[in-house]
Write an enzyme that holds these catalytic residues in place. Structure first.
Site, PDB file in Angstrom:
ATOM      1  N   GLU A  56      53.951  46.826  30.529  1.00 16.81           N
ATOM      2  CA  GLU A  56      53.580  47.202  31.900  1.00 16.81           C
ATOM      3  C   GLU A  56      54.766  47.493  32.822  1.00 16.81           C
ATOM      4  OE1 GLU A  56      50.908  44.138  33.271  1.00 16.81           O
ATOM      5  OE2 GLU A  56      49.400  44.655  31.794  1.00 16.81           O
ATOM      6  N   GLU A  91      44.416  46.128  23.529  1.00 18.53           N
ATOM      7  CA  GLU A  91      43.745  45.052  24.286  1.00 18.53           C
ATOM      8  C   GLU A  91      42.332  45.489  24.653  1.00 18.53           C
ATOM      9  OE1 GLU A  91      46.116  43.584  27.537  1.00 18.53           O
ATOM     10  OE2 GLU A  91      47.979  43.770  26.407  1.00 18.53           O
TER      11      GLU A  91
END
Ligand code: XIL
Length: 366
Positions: A151, A256
């Site tokens: 991220e 995910e």
């Protein structure tokens, strides 16, 4: 190990034993396509969730620790590491021949408390180097891969304003990969993020990958997190991303995956773990059960998504669900605490949903 018993009326009538069992397994069904993974939590690693354990060994061949390799847990004090749970997980994975994806070395969230108010660039640099060297080296040869950086991008594709960017400058990403490569030469190395299927953020991820490649630094793959809503899956952007990322010569993964069914408090599809909203009954509409209409759309969503994944099976190396069953999903607590969400293939009673069987059925047709 334990399969799910599928008994159709027809089989009942036809079977000489009056009962015919068919073993089903997600990872077996997808063995010629890509790895099938799940995120596991601490109770599951400690064998305190035996129903989940049965599913893990039957349906998955790859594990990502949901939290226990994050720096706040594995590196709680400046000069102290705690490998207890990570070591247990690695041992568990070895026993059951599951590949482990380490999650994650460098991330701005879930940092140890001592990092939160760190001012000196030197201290941040020390943490950064020691952390990667120590953690990556310990598991070299024992785990399959690392999400080296997680991220690092804003929604517009620029680098996220984080403590690492602020104190170390934009080259922290290539530094992280260099250090990881040195400390763990046997692990595949990935960049992982949410929403990088979206064009602007995707361009940012492509720039990161190209920058590493131009410097001769190894990056093996890119992980698209895949926290989507069941009725708003960005199919077009996902397909474009698979094509564009794979053209760079890296593996593409969905790392995910979960399809949330609850209303979103904002207009955004971000999966920033630091975002929070307040609870109201309106935001928790399926407390007791999921209506069939939603369940059907949810099944269709997973089916269409996996059709797309199968179409690009030569470019996709792994699809990982973010949890084993609905009861453990982070989406019950994020971004609003205390909700009842239904994002995974197994329900709260650990039973496979219709979507599970549909995904298996997809692999039976050519
Ligand atoms: C989540 C975990 O599932 C939660 O248990 C934890 O409280 C917060 O983090 N992106 C990531 C994951 O990369 O590490 C996050 O996991 C979900 C979003």
């Amino acid at each position: 190990m334990f399969g799910y018993v599928l008994v159709t009326m027809l089989e009942l009538v036809n079977s000489t034993n009056a009962l015919s069992q068919q073993q089903t397994s997600l990872n077996q069904s997808y063995k010629n396509y890509f790895l099938i993974g799940t995120a596991i939590n601490a109770p599951q690693i400690l064998q305190k969730d035996l129903k989940a354990a049965a599913i893990i060994t039957n349906d998955f061949n790859s594990l990502t620790p949901e939290n226990i390799m994050k720096s706040e847990i594995i590196h709680p004090k400046w000069d102290e590491y705690d490998f207890t749970l990570a070591d247990k997980m690695v041992e568990y994975a070895q026993t059951h021949q599951l590949k482990v994806n380490g999650h994650t070395l460098i991330w701005h969230s879930q940092l140890p408390a001592f990092m939160k108010y760190m001012q000196s660039a030197d201290s941040v640099k020390n943490f950064f180097v020691n952390h990667i060297e120590t953690v990556a080296r310990r598991y070299d040869g024992k785990i399959f891969s690392w999400d080296v950086v997680n991220e690092a991008l804003e929604e517009n594709g620029t680098l996220r304003k984080s403590i690492f960017l602020d104190k170390l400058g934009p080259s922290y990403i290539s530094e992280a990969f260099k250090l990881a490569q040195k400390a763990s030469p046997n692990a595949e190395l990935y960049y992982n993020d949410y929403n990088i299927e979206q064009p602007k953020k995707r361009a940012g991820a492509i720039a990161i990958i190209k920058d590493l490649q131009s410097k001769g630094i190894r990056i093996d793959g890119v992980g698209i997190q895949g926290h989507w809503r069941y009725n708003k899956i960005p199919f077009k952007e996902i397909e474009e991303s698979i094509i564009e990322f794979s053209q760079l010569g890296v593996k593409v993964m969905f790392t995910e995956l979960d399809l949330g069914v609850l209303p979103n408090p904002w207009d955004s599809d971000a999966a920033d773990v630091n975002m929070k909203a307040t609870y109201s009954a309106k935001m928790n509409p399926y407390m007791n059960a999921l209506p069939d209409s939603v369940q059907d759309k949810f099944t269709e969503g997973y089916e269409s998504l996996f059709k797309l994944f199968i179409k690009y099976k030569d470019k996709i190396s792994r699809v990982t669900f973010w949890g084993v069953h609905d009861g453990q999903s982070w989406l019950n607590g994020w971004p609003i605490k205390g909700r009842t969400n239904y994002p995974l293939l197994f329900d709260r009673k650990y039973q496979p949903k219709e979507a599970y069987f549909k995904l298996i059925a997809l692999t039976n047709t050519k």
